[in-house]
Scaffold this motif. Structure first.
Motif, PDB file in Angstrom:
ATOM      1  N   PRO A 348       0.815  -1.216   0.000  1.00 52.30           N
ATOM      2  CA  PRO A 348       0.000   0.000   0.000  1.00 52.30           C
ATOM      3  C   PRO A 348       0.850   1.268   0.000  1.00 52.30           C
ATOM      4  O   PRO A 348       0.458   2.251  -0.638  1.00 52.30           O
ATOM      5  CB  PRO A 348      -0.813  -0.102   1.300  1.00 52.30           C
ATOM      6  N   ASP A 349       1.993   1.259   0.646  1.00 49.13           N
ATOM      7  CA  ASP A 349       2.811   2.474   0.698  1.00 49.13           C
ATOM      8  C   ASP A 349       3.384   2.827  -0.679  1.00 49.13           C
ATOM      9  O   ASP A 349       3.444   4.004  -1.042  1.00 49.13           O
ATOM     10  CB  ASP A 349       3.951   2.312   1.712  1.00 49.13           C
ATOM     11  N   PHE A 363      -0.285   9.945   1.684  1.00 48.09           N
ATOM     12  CA  PHE A 363      -0.783   8.662   2.194  1.00 48.09           C
ATOM     13  C   PHE A 363       0.162   8.096   3.234  1.00 48.09           C
ATOM     14  O   PHE A 363      -0.203   7.791   4.344  1.00 48.09           O
ATOM     15  CB  PHE A 363      -0.957   7.651   1.053  1.00 48.09           C
ATOM     16  N   GLU A 365       2.730   7.688   6.062  1.00 45.50           N
ATOM     17  CA  GLU A 365       3.124   8.464   7.239  1.00 45.50           C
ATOM     18  C   GLU A 365       4.646   8.586   7.273  1.00 45.50           C
ATOM     19  O   GLU A 365       5.353   7.622   6.997  1.00 45.50           O
ATOM     20  CB  GLU A 365       2.669   7.741   8.506  1.00 45.50           C
ATOM     21  N   ASP A 366       5.127   9.734   7.636  1.00 45.09           N
ATOM     22  CA  ASP A 366       6.582   9.900   7.718  1.00 45.09           C
ATOM     23  C   ASP A 366       7.139   9.107   8.891  1.00 45.09           C
ATOM     24  O   ASP A 366       6.495   8.961   9.925  1.00 45.09           O
ATOM     25  CB  ASP A 366       6.925  11.377   7.938  1.00 45.09           C
ATOM     26  N   LEU A 367       8.344   8.632   8.700  1.00 45.64           N
ATOM     27  CA  LEU A 367       9.050   8.039   9.832  1.00 45.64           C
ATOM     28  C   LEU A 367       9.763   9.198  10.532  1.00 45.64           C
ATOM     29  O   LEU A 367      10.739   9.734  10.025  1.00 45.64           O
ATOM     30  CB  LEU A 367      10.042   6.990   9.334  1.00 45.64           C
ATOM     31  N   THR A 368       9.236   9.582  11.656  1.00 41.52           N
ATOM     32  CA  THR A 368       9.788  10.740  12.359  1.00 41.52           C
ATOM     33  C   THR A 368      10.959  10.312  13.246  1.00 41.52           C
ATOM     34  O   THR A 368      11.361   9.153  13.249  1.00 41.52           O
ATOM     35  CB  THR A 368       8.682  11.399  13.203  1.00 41.52           C
ATOM     36  N   PRO A 370      11.962   9.335  16.411  1.00 47.47           N
ATOM     37  CA  PRO A 370      12.244   8.072  17.115  1.00 47.47           C
ATOM     38  C   PRO A 370      12.276   6.878  16.162  1.00 47.47           C
ATOM     39  O   PRO A 370      13.047   5.935  16.364  1.00 47.47           O
ATOM     40  CB  PRO A 370      11.084   7.939  18.108  1.00 47.47           C
ATOM     41  N   TYR A 371      11.462   6.920  15.100  1.00 47.33           N
ATOM     42  CA  TYR A 371      11.430   5.803  14.160  1.00 47.33           C
ATOM     43  C   TYR A 371      12.728   5.731  13.364  1.00 47.33           C
ATOM     44  O   TYR A 371      13.282   4.662  13.136  1.00 47.33           O
ATOM     45  CB  TYR A 371      10.238   5.945  13.207  1.00 47.33           C
ATOM     46  N   GLU A 373      15.610   6.844  14.282  1.00 45.63           N
ATOM     47  CA  GLU A 373      16.693   6.402  15.177  1.00 45.63           C
ATOM     48  C   GLU A 373      16.646   4.898  15.365  1.00 45.63           C
ATOM     49  O   GLU A 373      17.676   4.229  15.421  1.00 45.63           O
ATOM     50  CB  GLU A 373      16.575   7.117  16.525  1.00 45.63           C
ATOM     51  N   ALA A 374      15.418   4.371  15.491  1.00 50.07           N
ATOM     52  CA  ALA A 374      15.269   2.923  15.653  1.00 50.07           C
ATOM     53  C   ALA A 374      15.799   2.211  14.418  1.00 50.07           C
ATOM     54  O   ALA A 374      16.542   1.236  14.524  1.00 50.07           O
ATOM     55  CB  ALA A 374      13.800   2.569  15.882  1.00 50.07           C
ATOM     56  N   GLN A 375      15.440   2.720  13.232  1.00 45.80           N
ATOM     57  CA  GLN A 375      15.895   2.102  11.987  1.00 45.80           C
ATOM     58  C   GLN A 375      17.410   2.026  11.925  1.00 45.80           C
ATOM     59  O   GLN A 375      17.986   1.062  11.455  1.00 45.80           O
ATOM     60  CB  GLN A 375      15.422   2.919  10.772  1.00 45.80           C
ATOM     61  N   LEU A 377      19.502   1.641  14.198  1.00 45.51           N
ATOM     62  CA  LEU A 377      20.087   0.644  15.090  1.00 45.51           C
ATOM     63  C   LEU A 377      19.879  -0.788  14.576  1.00 45.51           C
ATOM     64  O   LEU A 377      20.544  -1.728  14.997  1.00 45.51           O
ATOM     65  CB  LEU A 377      19.445   0.812  16.469  1.00 45.51           C
ATOM     66  N   VAL A 378      18.918  -0.937  13.646  1.00 42.67           N
ATOM     67  CA  VAL A 378      18.568  -2.279  13.177  1.00 42.67           C
ATOM     68  C   VAL A 378      19.649  -2.829  12.254  1.00 42.67           C
ATOM     69  O   VAL A 378      20.149  -2.122  11.396  1.00 42.67           O
ATOM     70  CB  VAL A 378      17.229  -2.237  12.407  1.00 42.67           C
TER      71      VAL A 378
END
Ligand SMILES: Cc1ncc(C[n+]2csc(CCOP(=O)(O)OP(=O)(O)O)c2C)c(N)n1
Ligand code: SF4
Lengths: 652, 202
Positions: A348-349, A363, A365-368, A370-371, A373-375, A377-378
């Motif tokens: 869908p994205d 449509f 949503e932005d990865l703001t 905290p998201y 930063e999480a990415q 680290l992955v």
């Protein structure tokens, strides 16, 4: 008590089925008489599910030795007038092309449906080819279900269509159909009509050119007929979307259109609902040949049409040609315009991003903060062979032999679980192209004038599938290669299917065994060895010896798949003998890890850096040999010999 | 409602997703599931998308649209965070799986406290020792059932406890039913303990 198969539910019930289960159920509702397939993710479980109920319902189900054979088996039974299925992942379609392009000319009798599972995201495939081109090539219609319910219902229809046109029919699915689960309302199971009778018609089925040439126009006429059928059948549908709501076609006015192929319709639905963009949407299920009149009718009211499809722009290509031929004044957009990506599956994205570009809406949503930063680290996990996998020990021995020889060398690889041995630290393969390529590519390399040793690696399943002709060729053409066959006596990677070496078939019948060693000998190979895959020293020595031999040598490195061994240990309630580390002997050098990188290894710094062995170690014993300090051992292993393979009681 | 389940191969992510989906079907809720599982080997990333009610359209959840994450492993939880709404509930089994690739330096496994900190920055996280509780109830295999108990007690799902229990029962061998129920209850209790704890700290 054996659990009742999920695909046997009663008519009228609504049950949760995977797409593959729904497809299998569709075959039952169609009264299919013969099903032949070859394992390949994501299609494998279709044949497995059919195999579970074949005896009970009275149809024939088999895993054939390869896809070409499976298709010819299904074609044979179709000529006897019964409904027949061939199931494969898309790569198998490459193998059936020879027969397919001729069977489409002769036509079929009993419905003949070919399931092809494409893999746009390459979850488990060497490429991302689009089998719709094979539909165009052979002039075979292509159907694409959009969800689980359609997967079942359209399967039944596919057999009917095939009989109506007397043509094979492609049934194209992807992992998002195969491995997703849907609530599916079941229909009536039809008793398989297995009353085959072959009626001679040489002018049709013997394709000497004098007979075959006059049939070409018949084939073109069939495709013309398919277009007509698709113009009016109900699998293709048109809706009007306005302000996030869905209307019957024509009840509201739209000038922007979307053609959503196969399973992409719900993605479009979700985006339109969220963004409130107005559009007329065609859900397209018959992707070859296109329903031309239906599409012209759809496009002639519109200014712009966005085509959404996975893999290549096959619908886009045909639609542009159609619009040009019919002089439609419509702008067709899709992959050629960079709106829909050329590679990877859709979601869908991604569909939403195309609408964002076109309409400036939002449509995704932005990865703001905290998201993001999480990415950051992955990290990706590096896959590996299972703990106790015999391929680990074989690869280790191969590399060790080349290292001791000190002459470099190439290892032509093949396709199977052993692909995981290409990663560090084993790095056991230098190529993987397609099933069966290893031996012939090694032959070619050996004739190229290289001075380095040329080795090849193939699994037993892949050897039966496509390795035998290459081995015959290597002998006939005097290649100088050392060919290893990793014999775990199963086709593991695709979910542990039985193969000609297993002695049991999908119907549960006990059959003759393929004798691997005798096959190799019968190909004319004189240097043949069968070695326990965990006997590292013997493997190393034999590989070194055979590198020095000018000619074809085959080393069968044999031990059962660790997961099969574990399953049998559990079933027979035997004890799993895991390895243990003696803390005072382990110096923390990590040599074991660097050599074999077993996933049952872990590390601890408490009270000092040392190896830890996790509970899923199944005691293959390879690490015991790797430790120069004797820190690893397997207490009370029954016979003190190498490897799980020797424990006869668990391998039977 | 959108739920993401994730873990590594061998955690039972796929089975757990099917159990919830079947329970939803029992309760008459529309449901669709998309899954990605690797090949025969274990230890790889596994994730499934469970869509309930009016969200049960395509099988994939768009980014930042999931309401719940049921994570069987911390790094996998972090990997899927991009699918979560801000403030989405994360139920996390705190048992890590650090692959040998990380010990070899081929990949990097972050510090657990860093993982938790990143998730906490945007989500409402409940971390439970599910693997330990599963061992308490008989076997580590039941980790997923502990997680289900915890999820059920959180009351985030529109699915009844009875339907979840029935769906579990239909999936496990008869001899294992009692220990599975025990695992489920331990999960429920773990959630309640966690809730109390939070209240105390507040
Ligand atoms: C033409 C084609 N058909 C099917 C597949 C899917 N496939 C990948 S590996 C494999 C078989 C592997 O079996 P084997 O060689 O015995 O190796 P194992 O996995 O047991 O180690 C299959 C069928 C494929 N990649 N290509
Ligand atoms: S499934 Fe079997 S063959 Fe494949 S990696 Fe695991 S042990 Fe090896």
């Amino acid at each position: 008590m054996k659990k009742k198969s999920k695909i046997l539910g009663g008519a009228g019930e609504t049950v949760l089925l995977t797409g593959n289960e729904a497809v299998a159920r569709g075959c039952l509702e169609a009264g299919m008489a013969v099903g032949a397939g070859y394992p390949g993710t994501p299609a494998s479980t279709i044949m497995e599910k059919l195999g579970e109920v074949a005896n009970e319902l009275g149809f024939w189900a088999e895993f054939s030795v390869n896809e070409a054979v499976a298709f010819e088996v299904a074609a044979g039974s179709s000529l006897a007038g019964v409904r027949s299925l061939m199931s494969t992942k898309m790569l198998g379609v490459n193998l059936i092309a020879d027969a397919l392009t001729v069977i489409s000319v002769t036509g079929v009798r009993g419905g003949l449906v070919i399931i092809t599972a494409d893999d746009p995201q390459q979850f488990s495939s060497q490429n991302a080819e689009d089998t719709r081109f094979f539909g165009m090539l052979a002039k075979v219609p292509v159907l694409e279900p959009g969800d689980g319910q359609e997967a079942k219902d359209m399967m039944k229809y596919a057999f009917e269509l095939s009989e109506e046109l007397e043509l094979p029919v492609f049934f194209r699915i992807t992992p998002r159909i195969c491995h997703s689960s849907f609530a599916v309302e079941l229909g009536e199971i039809r008793k398989p009509k297995r009353d085959g009778k072959f009626i001679r018609d040489p002018k049709r089925f013997v394709t000497i050119s004098t007979y075959s040439r006059p049939r070409q126009p018949i084939l073109h006429e069939k495709i013309a007929r398919a277009k007509k059928i698709f113009n009016t059948n109900t699998w293709n549908r048109i809706y009007d979307h306005q302000n996030g709501k869905v209307f019957e076609k024509g009840s509201v006015y739209n000038t922007f259109g979307v053609i959503a192929s196969g399973l992409t319709y719900p993605y479009v639905e979700e985006v339109l609902e969220a963004t409130k963009i107005n559009a007329r949407v065609m859900k397209l299920a018959t992707t070859y040949p296109l329903p031309e009149d239906y599409m012209v009718d759809f496009m002639s009211d519109l200014d712009q049409v966005l085509i959404i499809e996975e893999n290549d722009g096959v619908t886009e290509l045909q639609s542009r040609a159609l619009a040009q031929r019919k002089r439609l004044n419509v702008r067709i957009m899709g992959k050629d315009d960079g709106l829909i990506p050329l590679s990877g599956e859709l979601n869908p994205d991604i569909v939403g991003a195309a609408f964002e570009k076109l309409f400036g809406v939002k449509f995704q949503e932005d990865l703001t903060e905290p998201y993001l930063e999480a990415q950051e680290l992955v990290s990706q996990r590096v896959p590996s062979l299972c703990a106790g996998c015999p391929h680990r020990s074989s690869f280790y021995a191969l590399r060790e032999a080349l290292r001791r020889k000190g002459k470099g060398g190439a290892i032509m690889g093949d396709r199977g679980c052993y692909n995981q041995g290409a990663y560090e630290p084993l790095e056991g393969m230098d190529t993987c192209i397609c099933m069966g390529a290893s031996i012939a590519m090694a032959s070619g390399l050996s004739h190229s004038g290289t001075k380095e040793p040329v080795l090849s690696v193939i699994g037993d399943g892949t050897f039966y599938h496509a390795g035998i002709p290459s081995l015959l060729n290597a002998v006939h053409n005097r290649s100088n290669i050392v060919s290893l066959i990793f014999d775990n006596s199963i086709t593991a990677m695709t979910g542990h299917q039985l193969n000609p070496g297993s002695g049991v078939n999908l119907m549960g019948q006990h059959t003759g065994f393929a004798n691997l060693k005798k096959i190799v000998e019968a190909c004319g190979v004189e240097h043949v060895h069968v070695i326990n895959a965990f006997d590292v020293e013997k493997l190393v020595e034999t590989v070194m010896e055979e590198i020095d031999h000018d000619g074809v040598s085959v080393i069968i490195s044999r031990a059962p798949c660790a997961l099969v061994v574990e399953r049998n240990i559990r079933k027979k309630k035997l004890k799993m003998h895991s390895a243990v580390v003696e803390l005072d002997k382990c110096v923390g050098c990590k040599i074991c890890m660097k050599k074999i990188g077993c996933p049952a290894f872990s590390w601890s710094n408490d009270p000092k850096p040392h190896l830890e062995i996790l509970s899923h170690c199944n005691g293959c014993g390879l690490c015991v040999e790797m430790c120069p300090f004797g820190a690893i051992s397997i207490p009370d292993r029954p016979d003190g010999v190498l490897g799980i393979s020797i424990k006869k009681e668990v391998t039977k | 409602m959108n739920v993401i389940l994730c873990g590594v191969g061998g955690n039972g992510v796929v089975l757990t997703t099917r159990i919830i989906a079947e329970a939803a079907l029992r309760d008459g809720i529309k449901v669709r599931v998309g899954e990605v599982h690797g090949l025969a080997m274990r230890g790889g990333t596994v994730v499934s998308h469970l869509r309930l009610g009016s969200d049960a359209k395509g099988v994939l959840v768009p980014l930042r649209k999931a309401d719940i994450l049921l994570a069987f492993e911390p790094l996998e939880a972090l990997r899927q965070m991009r699918f979560l709404k801000r403030g989405a509930k994360v139920i996390l089994n705190n048992q890590t799986y650090v692959g040998v690739d990380a010990h070899l330096g081929l990949s990097k496994y972050p510090e657990v406290c860093d993982i938790l900190e990143k998730i906490e920055a945007a989500q409402d996280i409940v971390d439970v020792p599910a693997s330990r509780l599963a061992i308490e109830s008989g076997s580590v295999i039941m980790t997923n059932v502990v997680m289900l108990g915890c999820l059920s007690a959180s009351k985030e799902l529109p699915i009844s406890r009875d339907s979840l229990i029935d769906a579990i029962k239909s999936r496990v061998p008869p001899l294992m039913i009692d220990s599975n129920i025990k695992a489920f209850e331990l999960g429920e209790k773990a959630f309640q303990d966690w809730e109390k704890n939070v209240v105390c700290q507040a």
